[in-house]
Design an enzyme around this catalytic site. Structure first.
Site, mmCIF file in Angstrom:
data_model
loop_
_atom_site.group_PDB
_atom_site.id
_atom_site.type_symbol
_atom_site.label_atom_id
_atom_site.label_comp_id
_atom_site.label_asym_id
_atom_site.label_seq_id
_atom_site.Cartn_x
_atom_site.Cartn_y
_atom_site.Cartn_z
ATOM 1 N N HIS A 128 8.204 -20.133 -48.570
ATOM 2 C CA HIS A 128 8.855 -20.456 -49.856
ATOM 3 C C HIS A 128 9.806 -19.353 -50.324
ATOM 4 O O HIS A 128 10.623 -19.593 -51.213
ATOM 5 C CB HIS A 128 7.808 -20.673 -50.953
ATOM 6 C CG HIS A 128 6.929 -21.860 -50.714
ATOM 7 N ND1 HIS A 128 7.435 -23.134 -50.566
ATOM 8 C CD2 HIS A 128 5.578 -21.973 -50.578
ATOM 9 C CE1 HIS A 128 6.425 -23.973 -50.353
ATOM 10 N NE2 HIS A 128 5.293 -23.300 -50.349
ATOM 11 N N ASP A 165 3.140 -27.100 -42.590
ATOM 12 C CA ASP A 165 2.458 -26.819 -43.857
ATOM 13 C C ASP A 165 2.699 -28.008 -44.795
ATOM 14 O O ASP A 165 3.745 -28.660 -44.727
ATOM 15 C CB ASP A 165 3.051 -25.535 -44.452
ATOM 16 C CG ASP A 165 2.312 -25.054 -45.695
ATOM 17 O OD1 ASP A 165 1.524 -24.100 -45.566
ATOM 18 O OD2 ASP A 165 2.534 -25.622 -46.793
ATOM 19 N N HIS A 167 3.440 -28.080 -47.785
ATOM 20 C CA HIS A 167 4.542 -27.840 -48.722
ATOM 21 C C HIS A 167 5.850 -27.650 -47.939
ATOM 22 O O HIS A 167 5.849 -27.050 -46.857
ATOM 23 C CB HIS A 167 4.271 -26.582 -49.551
ATOM 24 C CG HIS A 167 2.988 -26.634 -50.316
ATOM 25 N ND1 HIS A 167 1.817 -26.071 -49.846
ATOM 26 C CD2 HIS A 167 2.696 -27.212 -51.501
ATOM 27 C CE1 HIS A 167 0.849 -26.295 -50.732
ATOM 28 N NE2 HIS A 167 1.350 -26.985 -51.736
ATOM 29 N N ASP A 247 -2.813 -26.795 -44.954
ATOM 30 C CA ASP A 247 -3.127 -27.405 -46.249
ATOM 31 C C ASP A 247 -2.814 -28.900 -46.276
ATOM 32 O O ASP A 247 -2.992 -29.553 -47.309
ATOM 33 C CB ASP A 247 -2.436 -26.662 -47.406
ATOM 34 C CG ASP A 247 -1.032 -26.196 -47.063
ATOM 35 O OD1 ASP A 247 -0.500 -26.622 -46.018
ATOM 36 O OD2 ASP A 247 -0.466 -25.411 -47.846
#
Ligand SMILES: [Zn+2]
Length: 312
Positions: A128, A165, A167, A247
């Protein structure tokens, strides 16, 4: 060949508090998995990244600010989710430096045309982090820095980054969306944090997003990943990098995608079967916030990496 694990107990010193999802227990879970199921493989200590290496991706003023804001005591918040404590800096530098060390070892050992595998067990995650913004638990974009570093080698012209991931890796996408030497492919819950990752975001025909609705189960994930990533990318690469987050496992408390452990073997194996062969792989830990989910997902991912590196 054996998997090379770049890891060190230094990551226990990046204290974010026990109630933060990205805490020291994640490192302990992964370490116990590596030492129980993969103990016969190689273990390598990371090194600290230099200021110049981090500035391959990040603004120098931003890097200085990150360093200057490490607190003498207590916690500093770069954003509501992204915390540093007095000993965090060495983890930040090890996470970047350990990934660079992995690539430099490949060069030194003349393994750039071989199916060698490195896995970096580090924290915090990095996908991120933007050029001048800390986000989503991370301050430096480890995978983007290693990709930029690798491209300085004349033998590395094209890199595939695969990010499973849950995200979207907004930082990684933004850093490379105009750089066609790097292809970025991501499957992620959408709409969801951090807000980016729609299928319309294509960069310079080098971004491949595979958005997944909340509650997507295993079979739909596999179909979507096949159609939006595997089938769409037709290119030869010199290096594969994984942003390996766990995740999207059904047990994870931060998201609502319902992958099972076998999906992490599947996704890794699909990528390596189509784009692998005799090229190296560097995988690095991103998210994964349920102890069992992290353990199961990572074990499956590592089994696929082990099978890849053992191909003759
Ligand atoms: Zn994540």
């Amino acid at each position: 060949m054996k998997i090379n694990f770049v890891t060190d107990d230094e990551y226990l010193n990046h204290d974010t508090g026990n109630s933060h999802p990205e805490n020291i227990y994640r490192y302990k879970v992964v370490k116990s998995l590596l030492t129980s199921n993969f103990s016969e493989h190689n273990f390598i200590k990371p090194r600290e990244a230099t200021f110049e290496e981090i500035c391959l991706v990040h603004d120098s003023s931003y890097v200085k600010e990150i360093i200057n804001r490490i607190p003498k005591e207590g916690y500093n918040y770069y954003d509501p989710d992204t915390i540093s404590s007095p000993k965090s800096l060495k983890s930040y530098l090890y996470a970047v430096g350990g990934s660079i060390l992995a690539f430099d070892n490949l060069v030194e050992e003349k393994q750039l045309s071989n199916n060698s595998v490195y896995f970096c067990n580090h924290r915090p995650p990095g996908h991120h982090a933007e050029i001048s913004k800390a986000m989503g638990f991370g301050v430096f974009n480890n995978i983007a820095i290693i990709a930029k570093h690798a491209l300085q080698n004349p033998k590395i012209n094209k890199i595939l980054i695969v990010d499973f991931d849950v995200h979207h890796g907004n930082g990684t996408q933004h850093i490379f969306e105009n750089n066609t030497n790097v292809f970025y492919a991501s499957s992620h819950q959408y709409p969801f944090y951090p807000g980016t990752g729609s299928i319309e975001e294509k960069g310079n025909s080098n971004i491949f997003n595979c958005p997944l609705e909340a509650n997507t189960p295993s079979d739909i994930f596999r179909k979507m990943f096949q159609v939006n990533i595997i089938d769409k990318i037709n290119c030869q690469f010199d290096l594969i990098l994984f942003s390996a987050g766990f995740d999207a496992h059904y047990r994870d408390p931060l998201a609502s995608i319902n992958l099972i452990k076998e999906d992490f073997y599947w996704v890794t194996n699909m990528i390596l079967s189509k784009f692998g062969g005799k090229i190296p792989v560097i995988s690095m830990l991103e998210g994964g916030y349920d102890e069992e989910g992290l353990k199961e997902g990572l074990n499956s991912h590592l089994e696929a990496l082990r099978d890849y590196t053992q191909n003759e």
